[in-house]
Design a protein around this motif. Sequence first.
Motif, short mmCIF file in Angstrom:
data_model
loop_
_atom_site.label_atom_id
_atom_site.label_comp_id
_atom_site.label_asym_id
_atom_site.label_seq_id
_atom_site.Cartn_x
_atom_site.Cartn_y
_atom_site.Cartn_z
N PHE A 1 0.86 -1.17 0.00
CA PHE A 1 0.00 0.00 0.00
C PHE A 1 0.90 1.23 0.00
N ALA B 1 -1.06 -0.90 -4.38
CA ALA B 1 -2.31 -0.14 -4.28
C ALA B 1 -1.93 1.28 -3.89
N ASN C 1 -8.08 2.59 4.10
CA ASN C 1 -7.56 1.86 2.94
C ASN C 1 -6.88 0.55 3.34
N VAL D 1 -7.56 -2.77 1.39
CA VAL D 1 -6.48 -3.30 0.54
C VAL D 1 -5.86 -4.55 1.14
N PRO E 1 -2.76 -5.03 2.67
CA PRO E 1 -1.43 -5.23 2.09
C PRO E 1 -0.57 -6.16 2.92
N MET F 1 4.04 -2.01 3.94
CA MET F 1 3.84 -0.60 3.64
C MET F 1 5.01 0.19 4.18
#
Length: 609
Positions: free
Chosen positions: A235, A260, A271, A275, A277, A280
Amino acid sequence: MPVNHDTDFLEHMPTNCAVQFLDRVEKSADREAFRFPRGEAEAWESVTWRQAGDRVRRLAAGLLSLGLEQEDRVAIASSTRYEWIAADLAVMCAGGATTTVYPTTGSDDTAYIIGDSGSRVVFAEDADQVAKLQEHRAELPEVMKVVVFDPAVADGEWIISLDDLAALGEALLAERPTAVDEVARSIEPDHLATLIYTSGTTGRPKGVRTLHRGWVFEGEAIKAQNILDETDLQFLWLPMAHAFGKVLLSTQLACGFATAIDGRVDKIVDNLAVVRPTFMGAAPRIFEKAHARIVTMQSAEGGLKEKIFLKAFEVGRKVDALRLAGRSVPLPLRLQHALFDKLVFSKVRERFGGRVRFFISGSAALNADIATWFHAAGVLILEGYGMTENSAGATVNHPDAYKIGTVGQPFPGTEVRIGEGGEVQLKGPHVMAGYHNRPEATAEAITADGWLRTGDKGSLDADGFLTITGRIKELFKTSGGKYIAPPAIEAKFKAICPYVSQFMVFGAERNFVSALITLDPDAMAGWAVENGKEGKDYTALVNDDAVQAMVQEYVEELNAQLNRWETIKKWKLLDHDLTIESGELTPSLKVKRNVVESNNADLIASFYS
């Protein structure tokens, strides 16, 4: 698993960023490359590497049709979004060099950066960015076209849309289908790839000349350490105008994972849940806010839930300490930990989507206590270190070899030494070519034997892990001759007080240390509800006697952990939090200490009058 420090990859690296991208498109054509929110419903749209490659080729060909030549600069003034990345890749595939401009940069500095860089084309996000260019158009004679992401702003003449540029590219490719590939293969490793203007605290920003070999090296060095691969999902919210954002793109090209993208900071938590993830990159402020939010929410619940929460972290820290020391965890403690993992820690991990293998923290120092707190919950934060001048990354902790409180070991192919005065100095393929149009500043930054002077004070341990004490210029001595490292004190307070936003220490050549404090508006809104102060605005809250008393208690708790000469004797709550818009924070959420000190010079002086 031992960490890979082999440098064999240096002999097989792609020659430039354009080839690195085109090779990835060919290798991973049908795999997901990017996803991003679209439309009013903000449903996430996904594109494959093949689709991204087609779009980038058309945009690159469009730039070539405008007459872009090798190493010509093209500016991008936009927040983080898919179009930013497509534009950046197109610039490099056309042989140009990207000049990065933060969307929050004022019109005067925007014009300065575009003029100083000699940018010939500007990608602009929307009407606000275009207005800055129109205001200074007379000062920007070299800008032949503005390409706007919002098609409604295009005028069909000086300002065209992305689709207009792509249409120019399609026409060129119809005549010369291999035009982009030919240019991409002709780019040398030492050709200019990016001009990143550092947001200086005084004077005009300096343009850092980063080369293709630097960005390619960064991505390939991460790939060589087997940290990330095609199965990961990133992300990405970091400003792409910042080196930290750019290096994550280079890493994606090398490793092939999907990303993303959404640059809206206020949407990060929402998010992450959508998402989900696996990793990040983030600035420490993101982790500080998350820690504070979880702690204050649990405190507000009180009763049995709070007791379970506190006991869980007590057990988590004990288990962590044993494991990190290489000792076995007794069965009763293991069973307790398993129970608390289900009741408490799993819920902490769920806040980040539940699939994160690790976070990468950079751009400023992360407090070790906050990193330890997250680690106890099963959330691994790997701190790294670097700067724009070395293409962002020099050292990083590894999932299989990390020491909390350090910034890890050097990348394979990176050399680190401690120079005079304890200064960290770097050498490797990623070091900049210098500052644009600033030969004197370049000479100051690079030593006679070719090492980059970072301006940071640090030390290396026996295992090669680097610890950063702080910026040498920020370290100060009191009038009593005692040295103070502000970042260490400031980070301690952030780990103690869940309501703090910023804590800034002063006292150079003074007889004691003082502090300016700002509180987090979101955290204080929650505090107000819990304490019968609902409806009070931020300024009223920070002047409230109960808030002043609360902060005083946290300052006393901090002072109990400090040496006598480091203790905070006087402090003041500011009537506003620091923001990027006010010019007191950089877009990567670092405090511009000189700006804050200048803005509050009279207040700081009053502490000592």
